[in-house]
Design a protein around this motif. Sequence first.
Motif, PDB file in Angstrom:
ATOM      1  N   MET A   1     -38.222  30.743  19.447  1.00 43.06           N
ATOM      2  CA  MET A   1     -37.765  29.548  18.776  1.00 43.06           C
ATOM      3  C   MET A   1     -36.516  29.890  17.956  1.00 43.06           C
ATOM      4  O   MET A   1     -36.476  30.885  17.266  1.00 43.06           O
ATOM      5  CB  MET A   1     -38.868  29.013  17.865  1.00 43.06           C
ATOM      6  N   GLU A   2     -35.512  29.042  18.058  1.00 42.06           N
ATOM      7  CA  GLU A   2     -34.277  29.228  17.310  1.00 42.06           C
ATOM      8  C   GLU A   2     -34.037  28.022  16.403  1.00 42.06           C
ATOM      9  O   GLU A   2     -34.344  26.892  16.776  1.00 42.06           O
ATOM     10  CB  GLU A   2     -33.093  29.366  18.261  1.00 42.06           C
ATOM     11  N   TYR A   3     -33.487  28.285  15.239  1.00 44.71           N
ATOM     12  CA  TYR A   3     -33.128  27.213  14.310  1.00 44.71           C
ATOM     13  C   TYR A   3     -32.090  27.750  13.337  1.00 44.71           C
ATOM     14  O   TYR A   3     -31.797  28.945  13.308  1.00 44.71           O
ATOM     15  CB  TYR A   3     -34.361  26.669  13.580  1.00 44.71           C
ATOM     16  N   ARG A  46     -33.940  24.240   6.576  1.00 41.23           N
ATOM     17  CA  ARG A  46     -34.114  24.522   7.998  1.00 41.23           C
ATOM     18  C   ARG A  46     -33.602  23.307   8.765  1.00 41.23           C
ATOM     19  O   ARG A  46     -33.921  22.169   8.433  1.00 41.23           O
ATOM     20  CB  ARG A  46     -35.591  24.755   8.302  1.00 41.23           C
ATOM     21  N   GLU A  48     -31.737  21.913  12.865  1.00 42.19           N
ATOM     22  CA  GLU A  48     -31.534  22.188  14.282  1.00 42.19           C
ATOM     23  C   GLU A  48     -30.210  22.919  14.462  1.00 42.19           C
ATOM     24  O   GLU A  48     -29.172  22.471  13.987  1.00 42.19           O
ATOM     25  CB  GLU A  48     -31.555  20.884  15.078  1.00 42.19           C
ATOM     26  N   ARG A  74     -37.044  33.384  16.102  1.00 37.06           N
ATOM     27  CA  ARG A  74     -38.441  33.792  15.936  1.00 37.06           C
ATOM     28  C   ARG A  74     -39.032  34.102  17.295  1.00 37.06           C
ATOM     29  O   ARG A  74     -38.964  33.290  18.214  1.00 37.06           O
ATOM     30  CB  ARG A  74     -39.238  32.702  15.238  1.00 37.06           C
ATOM     31  N   ASN A  75     -39.604  35.274  17.414  1.00 34.15           N
ATOM     32  CA  ASN A  75     -40.235  35.706  18.648  1.00 34.15           C
ATOM     33  C   ASN A  75     -41.636  36.193  18.287  1.00 34.15           C
ATOM     34  O   ASN A  75     -41.794  37.301  17.777  1.00 34.15           O
ATOM     35  CB  ASN A  75     -39.406  36.817  19.300  1.00 34.15           C
ATOM     36  N   SER A  79     -39.274  37.687  13.142  1.00 40.02           N
ATOM     37  CA  SER A  79     -38.117  36.811  12.966  1.00 40.02           C
ATOM     38  C   SER A  79     -36.906  37.656  12.608  1.00 40.02           C
ATOM     39  O   SER A  79     -37.015  38.662  11.914  1.00 40.02           O
ATOM     40  CB  SER A  79     -38.357  35.793  11.855  1.00 40.02           C
TER      41      SER A  79
END
Length: 85
Positions: A1-3, A46, A48, A74-75, A79
Motif C-alpha cells: 500500500m502506498e500513500y 495522510r 492519496e 507499507r509492505n 513501512s
Amino acid sequence: MEYGLVVFDSTHEAIKTETLAKDNQFHARLIGTPGQIVAGCGLSLRYELDDTVSLRKLLDNNNVSYKGFYHALRNGIKSSYTVIK
C-alpha cells in the motif's frame, strides 16, 4: 500500500491542513506521525499519493507551514518513508 504524508511541526498547522484538504475534496485524514519521521507535533496528514502536486500547491497558496511531504510504502508490517522533493 502506498500513500502520502505531510508532516508538521505545529498541531495548529496540521489541523488547518486537514480542514483545507477536506474543504477542497481531498481524501485525507490526520494520523500520528510514524516514529521513523522526526517532527515536532506528532501529527501528519495522510492523503492519496496522486494528489501530491495539487495538495502542495493548496498548502503553499494558503501559507500553511509544513515540515515535508513523504512517500509512504507499507509492505505487510514494514513501512518505509521517503521525502518527496
